[in-house]
Design a protein around this motif. Structure first.
Motif, PDB file in Angstrom:
ATOM      1  N   GLY A   1       0.801  -1.221   0.000  1.00  0.00           N
ATOM      2  CA  GLY A   1       0.000   0.000   0.000  1.00  0.00           C
ATOM      3  C   GLY A   1       0.828   1.263   0.000  1.00  0.00           C
ATOM      4  N   TYR A   2       0.762   1.992   1.100  1.00  0.00           N
ATOM      5  CA  TYR A   2       1.436   3.283   1.185  1.00  0.00           C
ATOM      6  C   TYR A   2       2.921   3.120   1.475  1.00  0.00           C
ATOM      7  N   PHE A   3       3.657   4.229   1.419  1.00  0.00           N
ATOM      8  CA  PHE A   3       5.095   4.234   1.643  1.00  0.00           C
ATOM      9  C   PHE A   3       5.338   4.305   3.150  1.00  0.00           C
ATOM     10  N   THR A   4       5.705   3.165   3.748  1.00  0.00           N
ATOM     11  CA  THR A   4       5.881   3.083   5.197  1.00  0.00           C
ATOM     12  C   THR A   4       7.203   3.719   5.602  1.00  0.00           C
TER      13      THR A   4
ATOM     14  N   GLY B   1       0.249   0.679  13.258  1.00  0.00           N
ATOM     15  CA  GLY B   1       0.759  -0.620  12.827  1.00  0.00           C
ATOM     16  C   GLY B   1       2.072  -0.544  12.064  1.00  0.00           C
ATOM     17  N   LEU B   2       2.658   0.650  12.001  1.00  0.00           N
ATOM     18  CA  LEU B   2       3.906   0.809  11.258  1.00  0.00           C
ATOM     19  C   LEU B   2       4.996  -0.133  11.766  1.00  0.00           C
ATOM     20  N   ASP B   3       4.993  -0.390  13.057  1.00  0.00           N
ATOM     21  CA  ASP B   3       6.020  -1.260  13.647  1.00  0.00           C
ATOM     22  C   ASP B   3       5.986  -2.662  13.054  1.00  0.00           C
ATOM     23  N   TRP B   4       4.824  -3.095  12.569  1.00  0.00           N
ATOM     24  CA  TRP B   4       4.751  -4.422  11.954  1.00  0.00           C
ATOM     25  C   TRP B   4       5.670  -4.498  10.741  1.00  0.00           C
ATOM     26  N   PHE B   5       5.657  -3.446   9.930  1.00  0.00           N
ATOM     27  CA  PHE B   5       6.476  -3.427   8.716  1.00  0.00           C
ATOM     28  C   PHE B   5       7.957  -3.236   9.053  1.00  0.00           C
ATOM     29  N   LEU B   6       8.215  -2.371  10.034  1.00  0.00           N
ATOM     30  CA  LEU B   6       9.604  -2.099  10.409  1.00  0.00           C
ATOM     31  C   LEU B   6      10.263  -3.322  11.051  1.00  0.00           C
ATOM     32  N   GLU B   7       9.494  -4.070  11.831  1.00  0.00           N
ATOM     33  CA  GLU B   7      10.033  -5.278  12.451  1.00  0.00           C
ATOM     34  C   GLU B   7      10.420  -6.304  11.393  1.00  0.00           C
ATOM     35  N   ALA B   8       9.556  -6.472  10.396  1.00  0.00           N
ATOM     36  CA  ALA B   8       9.851  -7.419   9.322  1.00  0.00           C
ATOM     37  C   ALA B   8      11.088  -6.990   8.546  1.00  0.00           C
TER      38      ALA B   8
ATOM     39  N   LYS C   1      16.913  -7.617   7.201  1.00  0.00           N
ATOM     40  CA  LYS C   1      18.251  -7.019   7.080  1.00  0.00           C
ATOM     41  C   LYS C   1      19.315  -7.904   7.708  1.00  0.00           C
ATOM     42  N   ASN C   2      18.920  -8.637   8.721  1.00  0.00           N
ATOM     43  CA  ASN C   2      19.867  -9.485   9.446  1.00  0.00           C
ATOM     44  C   ASN C   2      19.762 -10.959   9.057  1.00  0.00           C
ATOM     45  N   SER C   3      19.136 -11.213   7.904  1.00  0.00           N
ATOM     46  CA  SER C   3      18.980 -12.591   7.429  1.00  0.00           C
ATOM     47  C   SER C   3      19.890 -12.828   6.226  1.00  0.00           C
ATOM     48  N   LYS C   4      19.877 -14.044   5.729  1.00  0.00           N
ATOM     49  CA  LYS C   4      20.636 -14.388   4.521  1.00  0.00           C
ATOM     50  C   LYS C   4      19.851 -14.067   3.265  1.00  0.00           C
ATOM     51  N   LEU C   5      18.609 -13.656   3.426  1.00  0.00           N
ATOM     52  CA  LEU C   5      17.692 -13.518   2.304  1.00  0.00           C
ATOM     53  C   LEU C   5      17.858 -12.201   1.557  1.00  0.00           C
ATOM     54  N   THR C   6      17.735 -12.267   0.252  1.00  0.00           N
ATOM     55  CA  THR C   6      17.550 -11.067  -0.560  1.00  0.00           C
ATOM     56  C   THR C   6      16.076 -10.696  -0.437  1.00  0.00           C
ATOM     57  N   TYR C   7      15.782  -9.411  -0.222  1.00  0.00           N
ATOM     58  CA  TYR C   7      14.385  -9.048   0.010  1.00  0.00           C
ATOM     59  C   TYR C   7      14.061  -7.704  -0.622  1.00  0.00           C
ATOM     60  N   THR C   8      12.769  -7.440  -0.758  1.00  0.00           N
ATOM     61  CA  THR C   8      12.299  -6.128  -1.188  1.00  0.00           C
ATOM     62  C   THR C   8      10.936  -5.872  -0.576  1.00  0.00           C
ATOM     63  N   ARG C   9      10.615  -4.574  -0.432  1.00  0.00           N
ATOM     64  CA  ARG C   9       9.355  -4.141   0.171  1.00  0.00           C
ATOM     65  C   ARG C   9       8.541  -3.431  -0.915  1.00  0.00           C
ATOM     66  N   PRO C  10       7.510  -4.077  -1.453  1.00  0.00           N
ATOM     67  CA  PRO C  10       6.748  -3.483  -2.555  1.00  0.00           C
ATOM     68  C   PRO C  10       5.840  -2.350  -2.068  1.00  0.00           C
ATOM     69  N   VAL C  11       5.844  -1.237  -2.793  1.00  0.00           N
ATOM     70  CA  VAL C  11       5.005  -0.088  -2.457  1.00  0.00           C
ATOM     71  C   VAL C  11       4.170   0.242  -3.692  1.00  0.00           C
ATOM     72  N   CYS C  12       2.866   0.115  -3.572  1.00  0.00           N
ATOM     73  CA  CYS C  12       1.985   0.261  -4.734  1.00  0.00           C
ATOM     74  C   CYS C  12       1.304   1.622  -4.819  1.00  0.00           C
TER      75      CYS C  12
END
Length: 312
Positions: free
Chosen positions: A108-111, A121-128, A133-144
């Motif tokens: 949705g919006y730009f968190t 509920g912003l903390d839900w997104f920031l926690e994830a 950031k501290n995982s082995k995974l490549t990740y991205t946060r989609p903003v529509c």
């Protein structure tokens, strides 16, 4: 070898749309992670797997058993339990030997940190994000940005629950926060899902993946809707202080939406707060559609024309 993508929340509004568009690209196998055993209106070629997000060992085993390479979380962030499900999924994906990449549930919006006062509920997104950031995974946060689907009620093809906010084309009414001239990026849910599907083809991801939508304003959306319908709408302009106090009218609850007026009020207030805080104004750089020259998202005008012209 066909790569496998797991979509959590695969039967939800956003998740189902993403699954449909991934299959339309016809390059990936899809596993739908669901909490329930029975799936209504299942999509062909999707293997649905009942998932307990609180069982870490079983979740890791499921991801490895299906050789999942990328996880897309489309669980709606509607409460602490939903947030915890995504956190647990990230931890399982990080441990699973097959998983390399993760797309978070934002859409949705730009968190941003400074919008904490608008969205508790912003903390839900920031926690994830911090966990990734501290995982082995490549990740991205989609903003529509804001989905334009509601402008097409009841005629638009959409999995998004029908909800009248800001501009109600069917009933020729509008509630506009402020003067309506704050920039907003709007996108059709199927165009957003297409971009998420196309992200699977990109080797390198940025932290945020901004969608290419239509950069407009609510005043301009209203003007286009009135022009198309050939009549002026009944318009109420909402003062920022009234939005802050929650003292606002709501538009008509759409037939078949399943929501109550008090729920529509809550959704409307949340959306208006974010709009006034410029939460739906997306940066013009780093838009992921620019990586795909053949991709052209529908504009609000094109969407309105296609949805309403046959019914006027």
């Amino acid at each position: 070898m066909v790569l496998t993508v797991a979509v959590a929340g695969a039967t939800g509004a956003v998740g189902k749309t993403i699954v449909e568009q991934i299959l339309k690209e016809n390059k990936y196998s899809v596993v739908g992670l669901t909490r329930t055993e029975h799936v209504e209106s299942p999509i062909d070629k999707v293997q649905y797997v009942q998932t307990d997000y609180d069982d870490h060992a079983a979740l890791v085993q499921q991801l490895e058993r299906h050789a999942v390479q990328t996880v897309i979380c489309a669980i709606g962030m509607l409460g602490d339990d939903c947030s915890q499900a995504q956190v647990n999924l990230i931890k399982a994906a990080d441990e699973a030997t097959s998983v390399q990449r993760f797309i978070t549930s934002e859409f949705g919006y730009f968190t941003r940190e400074e919008r904490r006062h608008v969205d508790p509920g912003l903390d839900w997104f920031l926690e994830a994000a911090e966990l990734l950031k501290n995982s082995k995974l490549t990740y991205t946060r989609p903003v529509c940005g804001a989905f334009m689907d509601f402008l097409g009620i009841p005629h638009a093809r959409s999995n998004i629950a029908p909800m009248n906010i800001a501009v109600d084309v069917q009933n020729r009414e509008a509630c506009i926060p402020g003067d309506g001239n704050i920039p907003i990026t709007m996108i059709y849910s199927y165009d957003a899902a297409t971009l998420v599907a196309k992200l699977l083809e990109v080797d390198e991801w940025s932290e945020f993946s901004f969608c290419n939508g239509d950069d407009t304003t609510l005043s301009e959306v209203l003007r286009m809707a009135e022009e198309l319908c050939g009549e002026k709408f009944k318009v109420t302009y909402l003062k920022a202080e009234d939005v802050e106090k929650g003292d606002i009218p709501i538009l008509k609850v759409p037939d078949g939406s399943g929501i109550q007026p008090n729920e529509l009020l809550d959704y409307s207030l949340f959306g208006y707060h974010l709009y006034l805080a410029r939460g739906f104004q997306l940066p013009e750089d780093q838009r992921i559609g620019n990586k795909f020259p053949g991709f052209k998202p529908r504009t609000v005008r094109e969407f309105l024309e296609a949805t309403w012209r046959p019914h006027l």
